[in-house]
Motif scaffolding. Structure first.
Motif, short mmCIF file in Angstrom:
data_model
loop_
_atom_site.label_atom_id
_atom_site.label_comp_id
_atom_site.label_asym_id
_atom_site.label_seq_id
_atom_site.Cartn_x
_atom_site.Cartn_y
_atom_site.Cartn_z
N TYR A 321 58.55 30.77 38.09
CA TYR A 321 58.44 32.81 37.69
C TYR A 321 59.15 33.72 38.85
O TYR A 321 59.58 32.89 39.40
CB TYR A 321 57.01 33.15 37.84
CG TYR A 321 55.57 32.69 37.29
CD1 TYR A 321 54.67 33.52 36.45
CD2 TYR A 321 55.14 31.41 37.24
CE1 TYR A 321 54.10 32.64 35.36
CE2 TYR A 321 53.50 31.11 36.91
CZ TYR A 321 52.83 31.67 35.84
OH TYR A 321 52.28 31.01 35.55
N TYR A 322 59.55 33.81 37.80
CA TYR A 322 61.03 34.46 37.88
C TYR A 322 60.97 36.85 37.31
O TYR A 322 60.52 36.58 36.39
CB TYR A 322 62.27 34.95 38.10
CG TYR A 322 62.58 33.81 35.97
CD1 TYR A 322 63.40 35.31 35.81
CD2 TYR A 322 61.70 32.75 36.01
CE1 TYR A 322 63.25 34.34 34.10
CE2 TYR A 322 62.23 32.82 34.39
CZ TYR A 322 62.91 32.96 34.11
OH TYR A 322 62.94 33.28 32.78
N LEU A 323 61.03 37.62 38.21
CA LEU A 323 62.07 38.82 37.47
C LEU A 323 63.11 38.51 36.60
O LEU A 323 64.74 38.06 37.27
CB LEU A 323 61.60 39.88 37.88
CG LEU A 323 61.12 40.25 38.59
CD1 LEU A 323 60.89 41.46 39.49
CD2 LEU A 323 59.90 40.62 38.29
N ARG A 507 58.88 39.38 42.83
CA ARG A 507 58.87 40.64 42.92
C ARG A 507 59.66 41.46 43.54
O ARG A 507 60.46 43.00 42.53
CB ARG A 507 57.37 41.05 43.38
CG ARG A 507 56.75 42.93 42.92
CD ARG A 507 55.22 43.15 43.70
NE ARG A 507 54.96 44.51 43.18
CZ ARG A 507 54.73 45.40 44.63
NH1 ARG A 507 55.46 44.90 45.74
NH2 ARG A 507 54.83 47.05 44.15
N ILE A 524 50.06 37.63 41.13
CA ILE A 524 50.48 38.50 39.67
C ILE A 524 49.86 39.92 39.80
O ILE A 524 50.25 41.21 39.29
CB ILE A 524 51.05 38.06 38.90
CG1 ILE A 524 52.19 37.21 39.59
CG2 ILE A 524 51.96 39.39 37.43
CD1 ILE A 524 52.63 35.91 38.38
N PHE A 528 51.25 43.55 40.64
CA PHE A 528 52.72 43.82 39.76
C PHE A 528 52.09 45.38 39.25
O PHE A 528 51.09 44.73 38.28
CB PHE A 528 52.72 42.46 38.86
CG PHE A 528 54.19 41.58 39.27
CD1 PHE A 528 55.01 41.16 38.66
CD2 PHE A 528 53.70 41.32 40.64
CE1 PHE A 528 55.85 40.64 39.32
CE2 PHE A 528 54.45 40.00 40.89
CZ PHE A 528 55.86 39.72 39.83
N GLU A 532 57.16 45.56 36.20
CA GLU A 532 57.90 44.28 37.03
C GLU A 532 56.56 43.26 35.91
O GLU A 532 57.41 41.98 35.84
CB GLU A 532 56.63 44.54 38.17
CG GLU A 532 57.66 45.27 38.66
CD GLU A 532 56.84 45.56 40.79
OE1 GLU A 532 57.45 45.68 41.75
OE2 GLU A 532 55.66 45.34 40.51
N LEU A 536 59.21 40.52 33.94
CA LEU A 536 58.31 39.02 34.61
C LEU A 536 58.78 38.05 33.01
O LEU A 536 58.44 38.61 32.05
CB LEU A 536 57.16 38.79 34.78
CG LEU A 536 56.36 37.79 35.37
CD1 LEU A 536 57.22 37.19 37.28
CD2 LEU A 536 54.96 37.70 35.42
N SER A 538 58.80 33.15 33.17
CA SER A 538 58.92 31.79 33.27
C SER A 538 59.09 30.63 32.41
O SER A 538 59.22 31.35 31.19
CB SER A 538 56.75 31.84 32.98
OG SER A 538 56.56 32.22 31.88
#
Length: 664
Positions: A321-323, A507, A524, A528, A532, A536, A538
């Motif tokens: 998981y990442y932004l 985050r 999350i 979040f 965000e 987001l 993945s």
């Protein structure tokens, strides 16, 4: 017998006859009928009879196409389990209770776990008393029997044989021996069993049996209570697959009246060596536990340590998981000019200033008074979709075509870019996926720093190069990811992070956190914001893989649990349990505009750049053409001047000459 792949040679070794004891009346016919009724094709007979009676039994069994091996135990009580370990079909065992040496045989069979569903035991009781209870209490109370035992003690009652079913729901677990009347045999009617159908229907109530169950909580709590495993709410340290299994097993506990004594460990997989850290697999392998109140992904090597129950309890999958990164150009698409964002306003302001400067220069070439003011208000009017005219008339020798062309180009270009940009945003938001890292190569080439949940299979993957837990097979990209992003990567935070801390780092940006969707979504959804959530992304690391409940190797409860779990699966309990702890990803509401990917808007800007080059080229051609035309016009003017002025000059000279002559 070749087509069965199983051969038992009839070996009858008889020593000198001492203390001859004959079989009970019609015992050979009763045994043949019983094994034929149970559909047994191979029988091992432990005998202390003389050859005559043994041959009578052999002939009766052969009449039913049953093969038999005979072992004389009057002097040799060595137990050879090789005769009883054929596990593809049931093997019958006939034991004469009148023999003096049956206790070593029963003890060795208990040691080698031969009292199971694949071994059909028929034991002839001795002459003590009018029933078999004393015989059963004397010989079977201390044996390692369980719920899958198939043992019948035949007691001769003069005109018939009385069958008693002997089993235990769990001798090791502390339960008492069970004795149930199973039926009778007579010469007229043959075998009549009172216990019919699948044996677990007749052994439904486990009499509050206590089974030893091992489960996993990553951070073992100071106080444990079983409801933690079945609670549908998120519990820190307990995975979703553990909760699903606990709910399924709870249904079976309520139906069949047994319970669990729980042991909590921190890992699923552990080496079978005795000095290894306790885990689910090695505690089952050592015989310390009966069943796992959790499940795990299984590889062939681990099947040597444990048995698994079908059907699989659920699926296990993991993701990073990442932004979505918002700067830089890489193999992945970055965010560019989010609608109504500060970048859009600053970009528009810069474009307006550029247009004012260009128009100011064009106005200066036209010698227009107050050129800067004219340029500013002209661009402002164009932005407001209005016309602007300063009502100043230029001299005819100056042309305003440059001004008009400049305004036309600026207006058309702005309109096209604006329409292209907005239409791209709308169509992309409606039809296309968000810009995200789509492959493992994108993750490797990104600037994201990898962090992992502290969990058993992740530690195994990190500590054992060549262990491809996520793909299940040799994967070059897994090795490359581990080498570049973990082993040789420069780190600013520890590699292993708690779920709450890992999601918080995500985050803040710049990190990719690896965990299960169920675990990640619980955090999350609480932390979040909508902006965000829309940013987001993945990347799936492990595709959904089946996970199985585990038990001891050759577990006596394997057949029971497989049968019971299949019943739950057919009745929809699996689907209901999975739905209760489903990993629902929080969705972006759509109220926050999503950024357009640079790669999607690049054609418009590239076209704009080409048009700029074309405009500059046309401008240069126009300047050259204008200068050539000026030179040509100057030459024409000189020629015309000469043609029109020379005759006139001649007439003037002639007139002057004539006047001078007259004066003279």
């Amino acid at each position: 017998m070749k087509h069965l792949g199983f051969l038992l040679v009839v070996t009858i070794t008889i020593s000198a006859v001492r203390n001859v004891i004959s079989l009970k009346p019609a015992a050979e016919r009763m045994a043949a009928d019983y094994f034929h009724f149970k559909n047994v094709k191979f029988v091992c007979y432990f005998s202390c009879e003389i050859q005559h009676y043994n041959m009578q039994l052999v002939r009766k069994l052969f009449e039913h196409d049953i093969r038999i091996s005979v072992k004389d135990i009057r002097e040799d009580t060595t137990y050879k389990p090789i005769f009883l370990t054929y596990r593809k079909v049931s093997v019958g065992v006939l034991l004469d209770g009148n023999c003096d040496n049956i206790i070593p045989i029963l003890n060795e069979a208990s040691r080698y776990k031969q009292f199971d569903a694949m071994h059909v035991w028929l034991v002839l009781s001795n002459e003590n008393g009018n029933n078999a209870l004393d015989f059963i209490n004397e010989h079977f109370c201390d044996l390692n029997l369980s719920v899958n035992a198939d043992i019948v003690v035949a007691d001769y009652r003069g005109t018939h044989y009385l069958f008693t079913d002997v089993y235990n729901f769990g001798r090791i677990q502390g339960n008492h021996l069970e004795r149930v009347s199973a039926g009778t045999w007579t010469e007229a009617s043959g075998v009549r069993l009172a216990v019919k159908g699948f044996q677990y229907y007749n052994r439904w109530d486990f009499h509050n049996l206590t089974l030893r169950a091992v489960s996993v909580i990553r951070d073992r709590p100071n106080t444990f209570y079983p409801e933690m495993l079945t609670d549908i709410q998120y519990t820190a340290g307990i995975s979703s697959m553990t909760k699903i299994v606990a709910q399924l097993l709870k249904l079976l506990m309520e139906q069949h009246n047994f319970r669990f004594n729980y042991t909590i460990v921190g890992r699923w997989i552990g080496e079978p060596a005795r000095n290894s850290t306790k885990a689910v697999t090695n505690t089952l392998f050592w015989g310390e536990q009966d069943i796992s109140c959790t499940c795990a992904r299984i590889f062939p090597k681990w099947l040597e340590w444990v048995d698994i129950f079908y059907p699989p309890a659920t699926n296990l999958e993991t993701k990073f998981y990442y932004l979505i990164p918002d700067k830089g150009v890489g193999d992945y698409e970055n965010r560019f000019l989010s609608p109504l964002s500060a970048g859009v306003w600053w970009g528009s302001f810069a474009a307006g200033i550029l247009c004012v400067l260009v128009l100011t220069v064009a106005s200066l070439f036209e010698s227009r008074p107050q050129a800067a003011i004219y340029a500013f208000f002209s661009v402002l009017a164009a932005i407001c979709q209005q016309a602007y005219d300063d009502f100043q008339t230029l001299e005819e020798r100056f042309s305003s075509q440059g001004r008009r062309v400049t305004l036309l180009v600026i207006g058309l270009t702005s309109m096209l870019l604006y329409n292209y940009y907005t239409s791209s945003v709308v169509s992309w938001l409606l039809n296309a996926a968000a810009p995200t890292i789509a492959t493992m190569d994108g993750l490797i080439n990104s600037d994201l720093q990898l962090i992992f949940e502290d969990i058993g299979y992740t530690r195994g993957w990190l500590d054992n190069p060549g262990f491809f837990y996520y793909s299940g097979y040799k994967n070059v990209k897994e090795d490359e990811l581990r080498e570049k992003k973990v082993t040789r990567a420069k780190r600013t935070v520890p590699l292993m992070q708690r779920v709450e801390d890992g999601i918080e780092l995500v985050r803040k940006g710049g990190f990719a956190y690896h965990t299960e969707p169920y675990t990640a979504n619980q955090v999350i959804s609480k932390t979040f914001e909508d902006r965000e959530l829309c940013a987001l992304g993945s990347l799936q690391m492990m595709a959904p893989a089946y996970v199985y409940i585990m038990a001891q190797k050759q577990s006596p409860y394997k057949e029971f649990f497989i049968w019971s779990l299949m019943r739950l699966f057919e009745r929809g309990h699996y689907t209901a349990s999975r739905a209760r702890v489903a990993a629902v990803t929080p969705a972006c509401s759509g109220s926050t505009p999503r950024a357009l990917a640079l790669g999607q808007a690049a054609p418009a800007f590239f076209l704009f750049f080409l048009l700029i080059l074309l405009a500059v080229f046309i401008l240069i051609i126009e300047i050259i053409w204008h200068r050539m035309e000026q030179k040509k016009q100057a030459a024409i003017n000189r020629s015309t001047y000469k043609k029109s002025i020379a005759p006139q000059r001649g007439r003037v000279i002639a007139h002057i000459t004539h006047r001078a002559t007259l004066r003279t």
